[in-house]
Design an enzyme around this catalytic site. Structure first.
Site, PDB file in Angstrom:
ATOM      1  N   ARG A  44      27.789  24.289  37.189  1.00  0.00           N
ATOM      2  CA  ARG A  44      26.891  23.184  36.819  1.00  0.00           C
ATOM      3  C   ARG A  44      27.366  21.745  36.673  1.00  0.00           C
ATOM      4  O   ARG A  44      26.742  20.774  36.772  1.00  0.00           O
ATOM      5  CB  ARG A  44      26.094  23.581  35.533  1.00  0.00           C
ATOM      6  CG  ARG A  44      25.319  24.756  36.140  1.00  0.00           C
ATOM      7  CD  ARG A  44      24.562  25.513  34.911  1.00  0.00           C
ATOM      8  NE  ARG A  44      25.553  26.357  34.220  1.00  0.00           N
ATOM      9  CZ  ARG A  44      25.183  27.308  33.324  1.00  0.00           C
ATOM     10  NH1 ARG A  44      24.177  27.785  33.143  1.00  0.00           N
ATOM     11  NH2 ARG A  44      26.231  27.776  32.585  1.00  0.00           N
ATOM     12  N   LYS A 152      32.378  43.349  35.093  1.00  0.00           N
ATOM     13  CA  LYS A 152      31.428  43.917  34.088  1.00  0.00           C
ATOM     14  C   LYS A 152      31.174  43.090  32.990  1.00  0.00           C
ATOM     15  O   LYS A 152      31.595  41.916  32.989  1.00  0.00           O
ATOM     16  CB  LYS A 152      32.537  45.260  33.412  1.00  0.00           C
ATOM     17  CG  LYS A 152      33.692  44.430  32.782  1.00  0.00           C
ATOM     18  CD  LYS A 152      34.499  45.703  31.952  1.00  0.00           C
ATOM     19  CE  LYS A 152      33.905  45.728  30.456  1.00  0.00           C
ATOM     20  NZ  LYS A 152      34.201  44.617  29.407  1.00  0.00           N
ATOM     21  N   HIS A 182      39.070  46.180  35.122  1.00  0.00           N
ATOM     22  CA  HIS A 182      40.464  45.740  35.225  1.00  0.00           C
ATOM     23  C   HIS A 182      41.445  46.730  34.803  1.00  0.00           C
ATOM     24  O   HIS A 182      42.778  46.660  34.965  1.00  0.00           O
ATOM     25  CB  HIS A 182      40.559  44.261  34.771  1.00  0.00           C
ATOM     26  CG  HIS A 182      40.821  44.257  32.970  1.00  0.00           C
ATOM     27  ND1 HIS A 182      39.732  44.716  32.376  1.00  0.00           N
ATOM     28  CD2 HIS A 182      41.918  44.159  32.050  1.00  0.00           C
ATOM     29  CE1 HIS A 182      40.015  44.444  31.312  1.00  0.00           C
ATOM     30  NE2 HIS A 182      41.193  44.327  31.010  1.00  0.00           N
ATOM     31  N   LYS A 186      45.694  48.496  36.260  1.00  0.00           N
ATOM     32  CA  LYS A 186      46.826  48.467  35.080  1.00  0.00           C
ATOM     33  C   LYS A 186      47.976  49.408  35.666  1.00  0.00           C
ATOM     34  O   LYS A 186      47.716  50.645  36.162  1.00  0.00           O
ATOM     35  CB  LYS A 186      46.579  48.773  33.746  1.00  0.00           C
ATOM     36  CG  LYS A 186      45.652  47.581  33.067  1.00  0.00           C
ATOM     37  CD  LYS A 186      45.633  48.117  31.790  1.00  0.00           C
ATOM     38  CE  LYS A 186      44.762  46.975  30.979  1.00  0.00           C
ATOM     39  NZ  LYS A 186      45.272  45.683  30.759  1.00  0.00           N
ATOM     40  N   GLU A 220      42.737  47.288  19.640  1.00  0.00           N
ATOM     41  CA  GLU A 220      42.982  45.839  19.859  1.00  0.00           C
ATOM     42  C   GLU A 220      43.218  45.258  18.437  1.00  0.00           C
ATOM     43  O   GLU A 220      42.228  45.466  17.652  1.00  0.00           O
ATOM     44  CB  GLU A 220      41.870  45.334  20.414  1.00  0.00           C
ATOM     45  CG  GLU A 220      41.725  45.592  21.860  1.00  0.00           C
ATOM     46  CD  GLU A 220      40.692  44.867  22.792  1.00  0.00           C
ATOM     47  OE1 GLU A 220      40.871  43.776  23.304  1.00  0.00           O
ATOM     48  OE2 GLU A 220      39.382  45.343  22.696  1.00  0.00           O
ATOM     49  N   ASP A 239      31.018  48.011  25.614  1.00  0.00           N
ATOM     50  CA  ASP A 239      32.123  47.030  26.105  1.00  0.00           C
ATOM     51  C   ASP A 239      33.194  47.918  26.732  1.00  0.00           C
ATOM     52  O   ASP A 239      33.665  47.289  27.899  1.00  0.00           O
ATOM     53  CB  ASP A 239      32.254  46.064  24.944  1.00  0.00           C
ATOM     54  CG  ASP A 239      33.515  44.953  25.603  1.00  0.00           C
ATOM     55  OD1 ASP A 239      33.186  44.509  26.420  1.00  0.00           O
ATOM     56  OD2 ASP A 239      34.517  44.697  24.569  1.00  0.00           O
ATOM     57  N   HIS A 244      36.169  51.149  30.707  1.00  0.00           N
ATOM     58  CA  HIS A 244      37.728  51.417  30.598  1.00  0.00           C
ATOM     59  C   HIS A 244      38.120  52.913  30.124  1.00  0.00           C
ATOM     60  O   HIS A 244      38.781  53.462  30.717  1.00  0.00           O
ATOM     61  CB  HIS A 244      38.291  50.674  29.658  1.00  0.00           C
ATOM     62  CG  HIS A 244      38.141  49.075  29.907  1.00  0.00           C
ATOM     63  ND1 HIS A 244      37.760  48.490  31.178  1.00  0.00           N
ATOM     64  CD2 HIS A 244      37.960  47.978  29.295  1.00  0.00           C
ATOM     65  CE1 HIS A 244      37.527  47.271  31.156  1.00  0.00           C
ATOM     66  NE2 HIS A 244      37.643  46.900  30.093  1.00  0.00           N
TER      67      HIS A 244
HETATM   68  C1  BG6 Z   1      37.456  43.664  28.152  1.00  0.00           C
HETATM   69  C2  BG6 Z   1      36.380  44.017  27.035  1.00  0.00           C
HETATM   70  O1  BG6 Z   1      36.877  44.369  29.209  1.00  0.00           O
HETATM   71  O2  BG6 Z   1      38.768  44.259  27.957  1.00  0.00           O
HETATM   72  C3  BG6 Z   1      37.117  42.810  25.851  1.00  0.00           C
HETATM   73  O3  BG6 Z   1      35.281  43.042  27.327  1.00  0.00           O
HETATM   74  C4  BG6 Z   1      38.611  43.604  25.810  1.00  0.00           C
HETATM   75  O4  BG6 Z   1      36.262  43.128  24.926  1.00  0.00           O
HETATM   76  C5  BG6 Z   1      39.437  43.668  26.867  1.00  0.00           C
HETATM   77  O5  BG6 Z   1      39.283  42.991  24.762  1.00  0.00           O
HETATM   78  C6  BG6 Z   1      40.807  44.339  26.809  1.00  0.00           C
HETATM   79  O6  BG6 Z   1      41.219  44.440  27.813  1.00  0.00           O
HETATM   80  P1  BG6 Z   1      43.018  44.346  28.007  1.00  0.00           P
HETATM   81  O7  BG6 Z   1      43.443  44.286  29.314  1.00  0.00           O
HETATM   82  O8  BG6 Z   1      43.352  43.006  27.069  1.00  0.00           O
HETATM   83  O9  BG6 Z   1      43.380  45.587  27.228  1.00  0.00           O
END
Ligand code: BG6
Length: 469
Positions: A44, A152, A182, A186, A220, A239, A244
């Site tokens: 935008r 996602k 993602h 890995k 995390e 999330d 994942h």
């Molecule tokens: C994302 C989540 O998909 O994955 C985040 O939305 C999370 O909340 C992240 O922090 C973790 O990914 P990675 O690759 O940093 O472990």
């Protein structure tokens, strides 16, 4: 490599800066992008040509001395911008005109890849406008494919996921849709398949007769700071649990695919996710844990009385002959003591195999063998096993066999998740992308939990907690 245009819808957003642009630059430097490629940003905000170039230059996140300035300049020559509001048809027509111009300049109908780098509530608007402006159509059957990359969260629950899927299904063939998780990209996660299926010594053990439980963790140190408003609508279970953690479970539990091609691997992942057992309210209340770190409510964008989970632990069960009775613990939390993702496979205790000592007394039973897949950081694999303590007595003690990627000097650096994903999307390889069946099966499992989620007590835990009781 065929000429390709990569369109980033929402290029001014956080994801483009953190992941996409650095990954595209790295692929360019590694000469993994086609000689003829263009990146077009669509957003935008209004920019002059120079302002945009400067804006992107800053977002490439290059560390001092990481790349030659000349290479960066050449990369930036491939990037241009089209300003437009996401619900404004003329803007999409201008974008289509821009793509056509490039094709004419190249004298070829190029491939087009659209990445939706926007919050999911904009997906529908953008997809329908892309389709209406015919941007989603390839030039013809043989040249110039179009593909779309979707981030996602793929929906907020099964209903929204289903309607997004329906819309995508109407506009694209499955082979054009690349749903990003993602974690699948890995390296250490992909290695699970190699480890399981290329080392036949483990396969006979991969069974309820020998495996006691599996524990999948994604911890995390980071909190929800800076994305409170977005995160508060989701919570940890949606999330990272719905995607994942369940993808990690799928790779551990799936059957051997017929081939190692994308279709067969995705089909096996989906089959196992589809066998996840619906948890009853009673079982959930007994076995699940839900937490929120202290201070979460003060994060900007978070509702003052939010009950959103920043931590969860649930027990998944899989209804197949191989896995019946084996609990899969799924656990994840933000603001924890350390950042780590790993999977522990606990084998049944040696106690039942222990033969009595000569005097008839039982040996001190060895504990359980544990096979750990370390997904990040310090990627690798370790196996806990038992050896006899040297000496006259027959005692055993635990030791560890370890493999760490970082210790193997002949291994290249592990590829970045987004580099790998973009590279595969260019190549049309969908192995590392979730299929519609996988998405639906994982939502089905999570939705059942969510139905009773409010009944699970929310525990407030201190930031930096090592574990949550
Ligand atoms: C994302 C989540 O998909 O994955 C985040 O939305 C999370 O909340 C992240 O922090 C973790 O990914 P990675 O690759 O940093 O472990």
């Amino acid at each position: 490599m065929y000429p390709t245009i990569f369109v980033i819808i929402g290029i001014t957003g956080d994801l483009a800066a953190r992941k996409l642009l650095p990954a595209l630059l790295a692929l360019y430097i590694k000469k993994l992008l086609p000689p003829r490629f263009a990146i077009i940003g669509f957003s935008r905000r209004a920019f002059s040509r120079d302002e945009f170039r400067e804006f992107i230059r800053e977002r490439l996140n290059v560390r001092p001395g990481e790349f030659h300035e000349e290479d960066i300049k050449h990369f930036l020559d491939h990037v241009s911008y089209e300003q437009g509001f996401f619900d404004n048809m003329p803007a999409y027509e201008r974008l289509a005109g821009r793509l056509q111009e490039i094709d004419e300049r190249w004298g070829q109908c190029s491939n087009k890849l659209f990445h939706l780098s926007v919050p999911p509530n904009l997906y529908e608007t953008i997809l329908t406008h892309l389709a209406a402006s015919k941007l989603t159509l390839p030039c013809d059957d043989r040249t110039g494919w179009t593909r779309v990359l979707i981030e996602k969260p793929f929906g907020y629950d099964i209903e929204t996921a289903r309607s997004l899927d329906k819309l995508l299904g109407k506009l694209f063939d499955e082979k054009q849709i690349f749903r990003i998780d993602h974690y699948l990209a890995k390296e250490a996660l992909q290695n699970i398949l190699a480890f399981r299926f290329m080392n036949p010594m483990f396969e006979p053990m991969w069974h309820r007769d020998h495996i006691d439980k599996v524990h999948i963790k994604l911890f995390e140190k980071g909190s929800a700071e800076g994305r409170g408003a977005f995160y508060d609508k989701l919570g940890a279970l949606k999330d990272v649990g719905q995607n994942h953690l369940l993808q990690m479970l799928a790779l551990i539990a799936m059957n051997r695919p017929r081939t190692f091609g994308a279709e067969d691997i995705r089909a096996e992942r989906a089959k196992i996710l589809d066998k996840l057992v619906r948890l009853s309210a009673k079982e959930l209340k007994k076995t699940a844990a839900k937490g929120q770190y202290a201070g979460y409510l003060a994060e900007s964008g978070v509702a003052g009385n939010s009950q959103t989970d920043t931590y969860f632990r649930v027990v998944a069960r899989i209804n197949t002959p191989r896995w019946k009775g084996v609990p899969f613990y799924l656990e994840s939390g933000k603001a924890m003591a350390e950042s780590k993702a790993e999977i522990d496979v606990y084998f049944k205790s040696a106690a039942k195999h222990a033969s009595p000592k000569k005097d008839g007394a039982a040996h001190q039973p060895a504990d359980q063998n544990i096979l750990t897949f370390r997904i990040q950081p310090d990627e690798g694999i370790k196996i806990k096993f038992f050896v006899k303590t040297p000496g006259y007595a027959f005692n055993v003690e635990p030791k560890t066999l370890k493999f760490k990627y970082a210790d193997v000097t002949s291994f290249p650096d592990l590829p970045d998740d987004y580099e790998r994903l973009i590279n595969d999307a260019f190549a049309g390889d969908q192995t590392l992308f979730a299929s519609t069946e996988e998405i639906m099966a994982s939502w089905k499992f999570i939705t059942h939990i969510l139905e009773h989620w409010p009944e699970v007590t929310l525990t407030v835990y201190e930031r930096g907690a090592k574990e949550i009781a």
